[in-house]
Design a protein around this motif. Structure first.
Motif, PDB file in Angstrom:
ATOM      1  N   LYS A  78      30.540 -12.317  -3.662  1.00  0.00           N
ATOM      2  CA  LYS A  78      31.820 -12.942  -3.312  1.00  0.00           C
ATOM      3  C   LYS A  78      31.698 -13.573  -1.929  1.00  0.00           C
ATOM      4  CE  LYS A  78      34.097 -11.452  -6.901  1.00  0.00           C
ATOM      5  NZ  LYS A  78      34.510 -12.325  -7.951  1.00  0.00           N
ATOM      6  N   THR A  79      32.376 -14.692  -1.739  1.00  0.00           N
ATOM      7  CA  THR A  79      32.401 -15.347  -0.435  1.00  0.00           C
ATOM      8  C   THR A  79      33.566 -14.802   0.376  1.00  0.00           C
ATOM      9  OG1 THR A  79      31.440 -17.361  -1.332  1.00  0.00           O
ATOM     10  CG2 THR A  79      32.634 -17.568   0.760  1.00  0.00           C
ATOM     11  N   LEU A  80      33.287 -14.386   1.588  1.00  0.00           N
ATOM     12  CA  LEU A  80      34.321 -13.901   2.506  1.00  0.00           C
ATOM     13  C   LEU A  80      34.400 -14.837   3.702  1.00  0.00           C
ATOM     14  CD1 LEU A  80      33.614 -10.046   2.643  1.00  0.00           C
ATOM     15  CD2 LEU A  80      35.561 -11.192   1.577  1.00  0.00           C
ATOM     16  N   LEU A  81      35.586 -15.352   3.983  1.00  0.00           N
ATOM     17  CA  LEU A  81      35.843 -16.158   5.180  1.00  0.00           C
ATOM     18  C   LEU A  81      36.908 -15.462   5.999  1.00  0.00           C
ATOM     19  CD1 LEU A  81      36.108 -19.747   3.626  1.00  0.00           C
ATOM     20  CD2 LEU A  81      34.124 -18.698   4.716  1.00  0.00           C
ATOM     21  N   GLU A  82      36.755 -15.478   7.287  1.00  0.00           N
ATOM     22  CA  GLU A  82      37.791 -14.878   8.134  1.00  0.00           C
ATOM     23  C   GLU A  82      38.718 -15.972   8.648  1.00  0.00           C
ATOM     24  OE1 GLU A  82      38.335 -14.931  11.676  1.00  0.00           O
ATOM     25  OE2 GLU A  82      36.852 -16.489  11.873  1.00  0.00           O
ATOM     26  N   SER A 141      33.021 -10.790  12.711  1.00  0.00           N
ATOM     27  CA  SER A 141      33.188 -10.762  11.250  1.00  0.00           C
ATOM     28  C   SER A 141      31.899 -11.208  10.570  1.00  0.00           C
ATOM     29  CB  SER A 141      34.340 -11.675  10.820  1.00  0.00           C
ATOM     30  OG  SER A 141      35.566 -11.191  11.306  1.00  0.00           O
ATOM     31  N   TYR A 142      31.259 -12.211  11.141  1.00  0.00           N
ATOM     32  CA  TYR A 142      29.993 -12.714  10.610  1.00  0.00           C
ATOM     33  C   TYR A 142      28.910 -11.634  10.708  1.00  0.00           C
ATOM     34  CZ  TYR A 142      26.360 -16.282   9.816  1.00  0.00           C
ATOM     35  OH  TYR A 142      25.331 -17.027   9.318  1.00  0.00           O
ATOM     36  N   VAL A 143      28.855 -10.958  11.854  1.00  0.00           N
ATOM     37  CA  VAL A 143      27.897  -9.866  12.042  1.00  0.00           C
ATOM     38  C   VAL A 143      28.139  -8.772  11.000  1.00  0.00           C
ATOM     39  CG1 VAL A 143      27.258  -7.959  13.599  1.00  0.00           C
ATOM     40  CG2 VAL A 143      27.450 -10.285  14.490  1.00  0.00           C
ATOM     41  N   GLY A 144      29.410  -8.537  10.671  1.00  0.00           N
ATOM     42  CA  GLY A 144      29.763  -7.512   9.704  1.00  0.00           C
ATOM     43  C   GLY A 144      29.559  -7.905   8.256  1.00  0.00           C
ATOM     44  N   GLY A 145      29.179  -9.154   7.989  1.00  0.00           N
ATOM     45  CA  GLY A 145      28.856  -9.532   6.627  1.00  0.00           C
ATOM     46  C   GLY A 145      29.670 -10.656   6.026  1.00  0.00           C
ATOM     47  N   PHE A 146      30.602 -11.237   6.771  1.00  0.00           N
ATOM     48  CA  PHE A 146      31.358 -12.372   6.238  1.00  0.00           C
ATOM     49  C   PHE A 146      30.455 -13.594   6.168  1.00  0.00           C
ATOM     50  CE2 PHE A 146      34.849  -9.783   6.110  1.00  0.00           C
ATOM     51  CZ  PHE A 146      36.088 -10.395   6.084  1.00  0.00           C
ATOM     52  N   ASP A 147      30.804 -14.511   5.266  1.00  0.00           N
ATOM     53  CA  ASP A 147      29.984 -15.699   5.059  1.00  0.00           C
ATOM     54  C   ASP A 147      30.316 -16.846   6.004  1.00  0.00           C
ATOM     55  OD1 ASP A 147      28.526 -14.854   2.575  1.00  0.00           O
ATOM     56  OD2 ASP A 147      30.598 -14.602   1.911  1.00  0.00           O
ATOM     57  N   MET A 194      30.307 -23.895  15.071  1.00  0.00           N
ATOM     58  CA  MET A 194      29.370 -24.687  15.849  1.00  0.00           C
ATOM     59  C   MET A 194      28.518 -23.801  16.763  1.00  0.00           C
ATOM     60  SD  MET A 194      30.136 -27.751  18.568  1.00  0.00           S
ATOM     61  CE  MET A 194      30.539 -26.660  19.924  1.00  0.00           C
ATOM     62  N   LEU A 195      29.164 -22.862  17.460  1.00  0.00           N
ATOM     63  CA  LEU A 195      28.452 -22.030  18.429  1.00  0.00           C
ATOM     64  C   LEU A 195      27.457 -21.077  17.784  1.00  0.00           C
ATOM     65  CD1 LEU A 195      31.379 -21.075  20.846  1.00  0.00           C
ATOM     66  CD2 LEU A 195      29.500 -22.667  21.296  1.00  0.00           C
ATOM     67  N   PHE A 196      27.792 -20.546  16.606  1.00  0.00           N
ATOM     68  CA  PHE A 196      26.986 -19.483  16.017  1.00  0.00           C
ATOM     69  C   PHE A 196      26.325 -19.872  14.704  1.00  0.00           C
ATOM     70  CE2 PHE A 196      30.595 -17.319  18.254  1.00  0.00           C
ATOM     71  CZ  PHE A 196      29.874 -17.046  19.403  1.00  0.00           C
ATOM     72  N   GLY A 197      26.399 -21.145  14.312  1.00  0.00           N
ATOM     73  CA  GLY A 197      25.755 -21.586  13.087  1.00  0.00           C
ATOM     74  C   GLY A 197      26.385 -21.005  11.828  1.00  0.00           C
ATOM     75  N   MET A 198      27.691 -20.779  11.875  1.00  0.00           N
ATOM     76  CA  MET A 198      28.403 -20.208  10.740  1.00  0.00           C
ATOM     77  C   MET A 198      28.942 -21.308   9.840  1.00  0.00           C
ATOM     78  SD  MET A 198      30.612 -17.453  12.974  1.00  0.00           S
ATOM     79  CE  MET A 198      31.523 -16.826  11.588  1.00  0.00           C
TER      80      MET A 198
END
Length: 150
Positions: free
Chosen positions: A88-92, A111-117, A126-130
């Protein structure tokens, strides 16, 4: 400026105390920490700060706030990832609900570190390549009073 303020608040303090404060620096501080994204367990220290006690005490509140917020958001994100599974895709969408001057960017990252997409926060993307994604601003929808306004 800070020393002058403290002198006014503490007129009984000695000049030696203010000289001590003026000469504090972080050059002798060493911070030991888990690598970002590591799994940690209850009662494990996330950070160990070594150095002169005065500096360490001044750093304590800031470090606690940073670590507490980061671990709260990343832990909740990891729990959500586990709950929905890997497919499943998770976006915050927490940009407007996070505390602090950079709370939205920080929460997106944690949130990205915790597993969100990905995130709805373009700057964090932009800053974190998300991956950036989302819907549209609710305020934009509410700016129209009828379908004819569209």
């Amino acid at each position: 400026e800070h020393i002058s303020f403290l002198r006014q608040q503490m007129p009984e303090a000695s000049d030696d105390f203010f000289d001590y404060l003026r000469n504090l620096d972080c050059s002798q501080v060493v911070v030991h920490a888990f690598k970002e994204g590591s799994v940690v367990f209850p009662r494990e220290p996330l950070l160990r700060v070594e150095g002169p006690v005065g500096i360490c005490q001044l750093l304590e509140t800031t470090l606690l706030c940073i670590v507490n917020f980061a671990s709260l958001v990343a832990t909740n994100a990891a729990r959500m990832r586990l709950a929905v599974g890997p497919n499943k895709t998770l976006l915050e969408f927490g940009l407007r609900r996070s505390q602090g001057p950079d709370g939205g960017v920080s929460a997106s990252r944690y949130s990205y570190v915790g597993g969100f997409d990905g995130t709805s926060n373009a700057l964090a993307g932009m800053l974190f390549g998300m991956k950036v994604g989302g819907t549209h601003a609710h305020s934009f929808v509410q700016s129209f009073s009828s379908l004819e306004d569209l």
